[in-house]
Scaffold this active site. Structure first.
Site, PDB file in Angstrom:
ATOM      1  N   ARG A 102     -17.649  -5.792  70.912  1.00  0.00           N
ATOM      2  CA  ARG A 102     -16.687  -6.221  69.887  1.00  0.00           C
ATOM      3  C   ARG A 102     -17.078  -5.493  68.610  1.00  0.00           C
ATOM      4  NH1 ARG A 102     -14.486 -12.169  68.413  1.00  0.00           N
ATOM      5  NH2 ARG A 102     -13.240 -11.544  70.213  1.00  0.00           N
ATOM      6  N   HIS A 129      -7.061  -5.879  71.637  1.00  0.00           N
ATOM      7  CA  HIS A 129      -7.809  -7.012  72.208  1.00  0.00           C
ATOM      8  C   HIS A 129      -7.342  -7.204  73.662  1.00  0.00           C
ATOM      9  CE1 HIS A 129     -10.347 -10.375  72.417  1.00  0.00           C
ATOM     10  NE2 HIS A 129      -9.750 -11.222  71.600  1.00  0.00           N
ATOM     11  N   GLN A 132      -7.931 -10.443  75.866  1.00  0.00           N
ATOM     12  CA  GLN A 132      -7.137 -11.612  75.474  1.00  0.00           C
ATOM     13  C   GLN A 132      -5.737 -11.540  76.085  1.00  0.00           C
ATOM     14  OE1 GLN A 132      -8.205 -14.349  73.361  1.00  0.00           O
ATOM     15  NE2 GLN A 132      -6.434 -15.156  74.439  1.00  0.00           N
ATOM     16  N   ASP A 225      -0.957 -15.298  65.620  1.00  0.00           N
ATOM     17  CA  ASP A 225      -2.401 -15.112  65.426  1.00  0.00           C
ATOM     18  C   ASP A 225      -2.676 -15.343  63.940  1.00  0.00           C
ATOM     19  OD1 ASP A 225      -5.064 -14.352  65.769  1.00  0.00           O
ATOM     20  OD2 ASP A 225      -4.641 -12.211  66.010  1.00  0.00           O
ATOM     21  N   CYS A 265      -4.373 -16.892  70.431  1.00  0.00           N
ATOM     22  CA  CYS A 265      -5.663 -16.493  71.008  1.00  0.00           C
ATOM     23  C   CYS A 265      -6.809 -17.350  70.481  1.00  0.00           C
ATOM     24  CB  CYS A 265      -5.917 -15.008  70.748  1.00  0.00           C
ATOM     25  SG  CYS A 265      -6.099 -14.566  69.019  1.00  0.00           S
ATOM     26  N   ARG A 293      -9.713 -16.883  79.728  1.00  0.00           N
ATOM     27  CA  ARG A 293     -10.500 -15.708  79.347  1.00  0.00           C
ATOM     28  C   ARG A 293     -11.627 -15.497  80.360  1.00  0.00           C
ATOM     29  NH1 ARG A 293     -10.897 -13.807  74.075  1.00  0.00           N
ATOM     30  NH2 ARG A 293     -12.327 -12.286  74.982  1.00  0.00           N
TER      31      ARG A 293
HETATM   32  N1  NVA Z   1      -6.684 -10.817  65.222  1.00  0.00           N
HETATM   33  C1  NVA Z   1      -7.887 -11.634  65.215  1.00  0.00           C
HETATM   34  C2  NVA Z   1      -8.204 -12.103  66.599  1.00  0.00           C
HETATM   35  C3  NVA Z   1      -9.428 -12.971  66.720  1.00  0.00           C
HETATM   36  C4  NVA Z   1      -9.754 -13.338  68.121  1.00  0.00           C
HETATM   37  C5  NVA Z   1      -9.032 -10.829  64.623  1.00  0.00           C
HETATM   38  O1  NVA Z   1      -9.117  -9.620  64.898  1.00  0.00           O
HETATM   39  O2  NVA Z   1      -9.820 -11.399  63.883  1.00  0.00           O
HETATM   40  N1   CP Z   2      -9.786 -15.247  71.006  1.00  0.00           N
HETATM   41  C1   CP Z   2     -11.005 -14.748  70.794  1.00  0.00           C
HETATM   42  O1   CP Z   2     -11.319 -13.580  71.071  1.00  0.00           O
HETATM   43  O2   CP Z   2     -11.876 -15.660  70.282  1.00  0.00           O
HETATM   44  P1   CP Z   2     -13.334 -15.396  69.697  1.00  0.00           P
HETATM   45  O3   CP Z   2     -13.158 -14.626  68.411  1.00  0.00           O
HETATM   46  O4   CP Z   2     -13.900 -16.781  69.460  1.00  0.00           O
HETATM   47  O5   CP Z   2     -14.143 -14.613  70.683  1.00  0.00           O
END
Ligand code: NVA
Ligand code: CP
Length: 310
Positions: A102, A129, A132, A225, A265, A293
């Protein structure tokens, strides 16, 4: 060797396999049936941003498959002290069988993958992502059957989730109706990369609406989101003002089909991108979505390491 850096790294027939395997792997889990195809395999998880679901689902999932995990963060590793990503990839991939990352820019995970001896999975970047959306489509299939020919409404930021939904639509044959505030649209530079080309025209898989209610009209699934994704926190106040009319509430859900599902998500901010009434209401499947997930990622790890097992 295959990496999973964006949704279109796999083909439609590979998704059909993954959805079938995820269902079987979920059945085994619910029945307390031991399934250890990844015994003696190790997954390295590298987090440059915070996580709850991604961390727990990959870690629990890998242990359930008989393997083990190593958890790294930027601050707790040499990544935070400027060791090049290429060098990190060469070292880490000599010791483990699979890597999940990540991070921020997609170019960073691509640089890691280009220097890795083992498959690399995108656990979220600024642009995509894919794990997800894999879980979201599996959840849709569980509740409503095949997503082909269906309509998804995206309400909110033109972010990593929105980009990945569009990629999935072009690949799996459904349509995404997108509504974002002005200035927060899908990055047009990404559209070719999303699979939206002259061959797959926008009319087939993508439509834009300035009014979020119009985007929700006739949708089989409404999804949103956070207004401010990780890495964009400095813009939070500006975004709160710009996104004020992009809250999925009962009025927007009413514009969708009566049997429409709601997904997010997570993490969610009730009263911002979604009302409590919707996320905690009968059309919401967010808890199934979060649980799934783990099941889809177990199927993904099995596939990347063992190929198409029966
Ligand atoms: N769009 C959000 C998703 C978090 C799971 C982010 O990138 O923070
Ligand atoms: N939806 C998702 O990726 O959640 P986290 O940021 O908690 O991993």
């Amino acid at each position: 060797m295959k990496h999973y850096l964006q949704f279109n790294d796999l083909a439609a027939d590979e998704y059909a396999h993954l959805f079938a395997r995820a269902a079987e792997i979920k059945r085994k889990f619910k029945a307390y049936e031991k399934y250890h195809p990844l015994a003696d395999r190790t997954l390295a998880m590298i987090f440059e941003k915070a996580s709850t679901r991604t961390r727990v689902s990959f870690e629990a999932g890998m242990y359930q498959l008989g393997g083990s995990v190593v958890h790294l963060t930027t601050e707790g590793s040499q990544l935070g002290r400027s060791e090049p990503i290429e060098d990190s990839a060469k070292v880490i991939s000599r010791m483990v069988d699979l890597v999940m990352i990540r991070t921020f820019e997609q170019t960073k995970i691509e640089a890691f993958a280009a220097n890795s001896r083992v498959p690399v999975i995108n656990g979220l970047t600024n642009e995509f992502h894919p794990c997800q959306i894999l879980a979201d489509i599996f959840t849709f299939i569980e509740h409503r059957g095949d997503i082909k020919g269906k309509t998804v409404a995206w309400v909110g930021d033109g972010n990593n989730m929105a980009n990945t939904w569009l990629q999935a639509a072009a690949l799996l044959g459904f349509k995404v109706k997108v509504s974002t505030p002005s200035g927060y649209e899908i990055d047009p530079k990404l559209l070719g990369n999303l699979g939206i080309t002259r061959h797959k025209s926008s009319a087939e898989c993508y439509a834009f609406y300035s009014d979020p209610q119009k985007a929700c009209e006739g949708a089989d699934l409404v999804t949103t989101d956070v207004w401010t994704s990780m890495g964009f926190e400095a813009e939070n106040e500006k975004r709160k003002a710009a996104f004020a009319n992009w809250c999925v509430d009962a009025r927007l859900m009413k514009a969708a089909k009566p049997e429409a599902l709601f997904m997010h998500c997570l993490p969610a901010h009730r009263g911002e991108e979604v009302s409590a009434e919707v996320i905690d209401g009968p059309q919401s499947v967010v808890w199934d979505e979060a649980e799934n997930r783990m099941h889809v990622q177990k199927a993904l790890m099995e596939y990347l390491l063992l190929g198409k097992v029966a």
